[in-house]
Motif scaffolding. Structure first.
Motif, short mmCIF file in Angstrom:
data_model
loop_
_atom_site.label_atom_id
_atom_site.label_comp_id
_atom_site.label_asym_id
_atom_site.label_seq_id
_atom_site.Cartn_x
_atom_site.Cartn_y
_atom_site.Cartn_z
N ASP A 2 0.78 -1.32 -0.13
CA ASP A 2 0.08 0.03 -0.05
C ASP A 2 0.58 1.37 0.09
O ASP A 2 0.35 2.27 0.05
N HIS A 18 -8.24 -5.95 11.70
CA HIS A 18 -9.13 -7.01 11.16
C HIS A 18 -9.10 -8.17 11.72
O HIS A 18 -9.87 -9.16 11.47
N SER A 76 -8.94 -11.06 2.28
CA SER A 76 -9.30 -10.17 1.31
C SER A 76 -7.97 -9.31 0.71
O SER A 76 -7.03 -9.24 1.48
N GLU A 120 -7.71 -6.46 0.16
CA GLU A 120 -7.60 -5.10 0.75
C GLU A 120 -7.00 -5.01 2.19
O GLU A 120 -6.33 -4.08 2.62
N THR A 121 -6.91 -6.21 2.84
CA THR A 121 -6.19 -6.17 3.87
C THR A 121 -4.95 -7.04 4.07
O THR A 121 -4.26 -7.21 4.92
N SER A 164 -4.39 -9.96 -5.78
CA SER A 164 -5.47 -9.49 -6.41
C SER A 164 -7.08 -10.05 -6.16
O SER A 164 -7.80 -9.34 -6.37
#
Length: 536
Positions: free
Chosen positions: A102, A191, A198, A200-201, A211
């Motif tokens: 990120d 989380h 996921s 995203e995490t 992905s």
């Protein structure tokens, strides 16, 4: 590794979907499609205990060190390090351009958090013992000291100091293993256990980023643009599919919708080898039967030795597994380093595995069983053997016949899925089961430490004070002569006790599409697809 354990279950829906798609799908040359197994138990670096789990994780995370195309341990997040004159203090200097997926910088505190999490008794990681070389780790895991006393600290954002209990010859190899990877405290605390589920995490710092995560279907990874060494990465996309159907895997390899697959059907290996679709790779691992030594019938070492002696290991590797495996004449497999040369070759066979000696083994086994109070199997109960489905059943059916023919001992097979099998063995809710253990680094300690009495992955509960003392001696000195002598003696004790039954030393037959090139095959089983491509 463990137990680095092979996860096998029937996922018929996935197989049907995959098979239907295999006739119509067109695979991009930029996408590498791999079937290592089915849905992993976890891809949390702190908890994973499976070889293929390591493969997923090492594509997303990178430790202080990593492995290059030649499987040599090289600089990872750490661009350099200093080692104190006594070999007990390592000072790692981190790259300032190492980033999380990120975009946030990787800092020393990320390693401190990860390593403390690994040894925290409240977390209860199966692999916490791997951090025992770090000062105070064992006392922390045992609840005798707080996690803050672990011998790791951030001097500043880009300097990490590690203090060891004793000089550890293989420590830099350990820092390339996922349990030593950095983790993001903010992500995990927000989380919880779901952070790995996921894209995203599941924030990593390695060459790839997740992905897509489709439970029981696949994990899709793409090249991370934030990886400090991204220019060296060739494969832009890797899809790890989860399926358990040998015929579908073979069809996928042949039509190009699958590029590599684990565990080809044993009966098909000779034919597939002739067709050029099998590659047999070395793997430093031992296939074995853990024994619940707390069971009233199995706590006698004479019984355990008798059960082991009548197993015709040559028959199994030649007629059942057919993948070039070698009969196990001890616990440590070949290709593990000794002071000089090969540990197994130096030790020799600790029981007779020759074809000529098998009749003598049978006679000795009958004598031992009678001495234990069960002449010709009289009074001995039916042995329940627990395993996951697949090739393991066929292997045990051969053993089952040997036990009955030579010892008059009956046995039954209970099949359960791998995740449940692992838990069942950990809870000692079994008599005899099946596992394999693979080395995590090129030192016999990775194999020998499994059977110390306090190891949480010592499923059978084997315990021998002298064995523990010898492994402690090997772990507390940098003198290779002392270390290796202690581990040779410990292996002999373990085999005399028959704390578990080694069956064979692994090879790894892989289904490989001939167009797949550039895979970095690792004898520890930690294969890398970073540099893989499809030949035109």
């Amino acid at each position: 590794m463990n137990s680095k354990k092979v996860l096998l279950s029937v996922l018929s829906l996935i197989v049907l979907v995959f098979s239907a798609c295999s006739n119509t799908a067109k695979v991009s040359d930029s996408e590498i499609i791999v079937n290592l197994s089915v849905e992993p138990k976890t891809i949390d670096p702190s908890f994973n205990a499976q070889i293929y789990g390591v493969i997923y994780i090492q594509h997303v995370f990178e430790g202080l060190t990593t492995r290059d195309r030649n499987n040599k341990v090289v600089e990872g997040v750490a661009e350099s390090w200093d080692i104190s004159s006594d070999g007990k203090v390592y000072t790692f200097h981190l790259r300032t351009n190492a980033l999380w997926s990120d975009g946030k910088p990787v800092v020393a505190e990320d390693f401190v958090y990860s390593w403390r999490r690994e040894v925290d008794p409240a977390v209860a990681s199966e692999f916490s013992y791997q951090h025992e070389p770090v000062k105070n780790a064992r006392d922390i895991t045992a609840g005798r000291m707080p996690v803050e006393t672990l011998g790791v600290k951030a001097i500043d954002d880009y300097t990490l100091e590690v203090e060891l209990e004793a000089p550890t010859a293989y420590f830099l190899e350990l820092t390339a293993f996922p349990t030593y990877a950095p983790l993001r405290r903010d992500i995990i605390e927000e989380h919880g256990d779901s952070w790995t589920l996921s894209p995203e995490t599941y924030i990593g710092n390695g060459p790839y980023v997740m992905s897509e995560r489709n439970i029981d279907e696949n994990i899709i990874m793409v090249k991370s643009t934030n990886y400090w060494n991204a220019d060296t990465i060739i494969a832009p996309k890797i899809t790890f599919v989860f399926m358990q159907d040998g015929a579908a895997a073979i069809a996928g390899i042949k039509d190009g919708t699958l590029h590599l697959a684990y565990e080809p059907p044993q009966q098909d290996i000779p034919t597939l080898t002739e067709e050029g679709l099998i590659q047999i790779k070395p793997l430093i691992a031992t296939y074995y039967y853990p024994i619940n030594v707390t069971n009233r019938y199995l706590r006698d070492a004479r019984v355990r030795r008798a059960l082991s002696l009548v197993i015709d290991r040559n028959y199994i590797v030649e007629n059942v597994t057919k993948g070039g495996q070698k009969p196990a004449g001890g616990w440590i497999p070949y290709a593990v380093n000794d002071v000089s040369g090969d540990f197994r070759e130096n030790a020799g066979d600790l029981y007779d595995i020759s074809k000529e000696g098998y009749s003598n083994n049978i006679a000795l086994a009958k004598q031992l069983l009678a001495e234990a109070g069960y002449p010709d199997g009289a009074g001995f109960p039916v042995i329940e053997f627990k395993t996951d489905p697949g090739n393991h059943v066929g292997i045990f059916e051969a053993v089952q016949q040997m036990w009955k023919e030579h010892l008059n001992i009956d046995s039954s097979i209970t099949q359960i899925d791998n995740a449940l099998l692992g838990q069942t063995l950990l809870e000692k809710n079994f008599m005899i089961g099946r596992l394999y253990w693979s080395s995590d680094y090129m030192d016999p300690m990775s194999m020998m430490s499994l059977f110390v009495s306090y190891n949480t992955q010592n499923n059978g509960g084997y315990s021998n004070r002298r064995y523990d003392e010898l492994i402690e001696r090997a772990a507390s000195t940098g003198d290779q002569n002392v270390r290796m002598a202690a581990m040779h003696e410990a292996e002999k004790i373990f085999i005399d006790d028959m704390g578990a039954i080694p069956i064979y030393f692994y090879t790894e037959p892989l289904l490989v599409n001939p167009k797949l090139k550039g895979v970095v095959y690792n004898p520890l089983g930690f294969h890398r697809f970073n540099y893989a491509y499809l030949e035109k």
